[in-house]
Design a protein around this motif. Sequence first.
Motif, PDB file in Angstrom:
ATOM      1  N   ASN A   1       4.482  -5.476   8.486  1.00 23.36           N
ATOM      2  CA  ASN A   1       3.749  -4.218   8.559  1.00 23.36           C
ATOM      3  C   ASN A   1       3.939  -3.551   9.923  1.00 23.36           C
ATOM      4  O   ASN A   1       4.078  -2.320  10.006  1.00 23.36           O
TER       5      ASN A   1
ATOM      6  N   THR B   1       0.304   4.200   0.617  1.00 24.33           N
ATOM      7  CA  THR B   1      -0.015   5.207   1.635  1.00 24.33           C
ATOM      8  C   THR B   1       0.563   4.846   3.002  1.00 24.33           C
ATOM      9  O   THR B   1       0.728   5.719   3.852  1.00 24.33           O
ATOM     10  N   SER B   2       0.856   3.559   3.218  1.00 23.78           N
ATOM     11  CA  SER B   2       1.324   3.120   4.537  1.00 23.78           C
ATOM     12  C   SER B   2       2.596   2.286   4.481  1.00 23.78           C
ATOM     13  O   SER B   2       3.242   2.087   5.519  1.00 23.78           O
TER      14      SER B   2
ATOM     15  N   ASP C   1       0.846  -1.179   0.000  1.00 25.02           N
ATOM     16  CA  ASP C   1       0.000   0.000   0.000  1.00 25.02           C
ATOM     17  C   ASP C   1       0.893   1.245   0.000  1.00 25.02           C
ATOM     18  O   ASP C   1       1.641   1.464   0.958  1.00 25.02           O
TER      19      ASP C   1
ATOM     20  N   THR D   1       0.729  -6.060   0.983  1.00 24.08           N
ATOM     21  CA  THR D   1      -0.570  -6.665   0.693  1.00 24.08           C
ATOM     22  C   THR D   1      -0.418  -8.068   0.124  1.00 24.08           C
ATOM     23  O   THR D   1      -1.348  -8.863   0.154  1.00 24.08           O
TER      24      THR D   1
END
Length: 304
Positions: free
Chosen positions: A157, A134-135, A132, A139
């Motif tokens: 993560n 944005t973070s 992702d 995934t």
Amino acid sequence: MNEVTRREFLLGSAAAGVGLMAAGQLSAAPLRTTLHKAMYIGEPKLDTFKALKDAGFEGVEGPRRQRHAGPGGGHARAGREDRHPHPLDDGRWKSNGLRVAAAYGAQAVLHVPGGVRGMPMPEPWEFEIEFDPTSGHLTRVVKGDNQRYAAYIEAHNHSMDSAREHVQKLIPVAEQTKVVVALENVWNNFCVKPSIFKWLVASFKSPWIKAYFDVGNHVKYLTPPEVWIREFGPLLAKVHIKDFKLNPDRHGGRFVHPGEGSIDWPAVRRGFDDVGYNGWLTIEDGGIPYPEFNRRLDRIIAGQ
């Protein structure tokens, strides 16, 4: 005598040029960047500094918990003169480490972000990650079903979030001391592909957070080092040099001395040139004499 037309002349000239290139008679474009030679050492000793200087090295990098010095001798003074990084990463990063580094005249400190262990994860050659933007959260790590690696994805993560939180706290001190925090790719199963490692470095949007690229560390993941270099571009702060020889099936391998492995060193050198990297190359290796390491580093710098 037959008259040669302009078109025939140009075609003939082009063909001759191709022939010369194939025969290796035409040199590549001249290299534009300047690279400096350093060696990673154990305990700093004046005899070691002298031996390295005599061998042709310009700087040293000391143990993570040691202070930096240079081949010319001394401690803080030599560090300033050699303009080489002073790694102070001992796993317990504190902002005063940056202030100590600044006192030694260091340009950058090495920091190892993140790390994942103790759970099922893909083999190095199996990784095909998506994340992702944005973070930075993964995934997927392989094609198809990723359920087997759910724990690894979760741990990665969490490690990404933790790394970003801790490094973010160092930025004010890095800015104050004018010392870059350089994040290194190591064998800790974290950010194993250049796209996500670059994302981590770039996510801070700070000129004081950059990359410390180890050329040999991630060869086993089958992305060539020159791809990493171009991915980092201006984010590249410092470089470690070592080589890695892949097994015949390209599944795993072992570390070897520079020039004995699977790395395409001319391609790596061209990568440094293409991104405008002017800086230090530090050999992180041992087992052969300093003059031989220096000779091999000279060949790398010359693009051979």
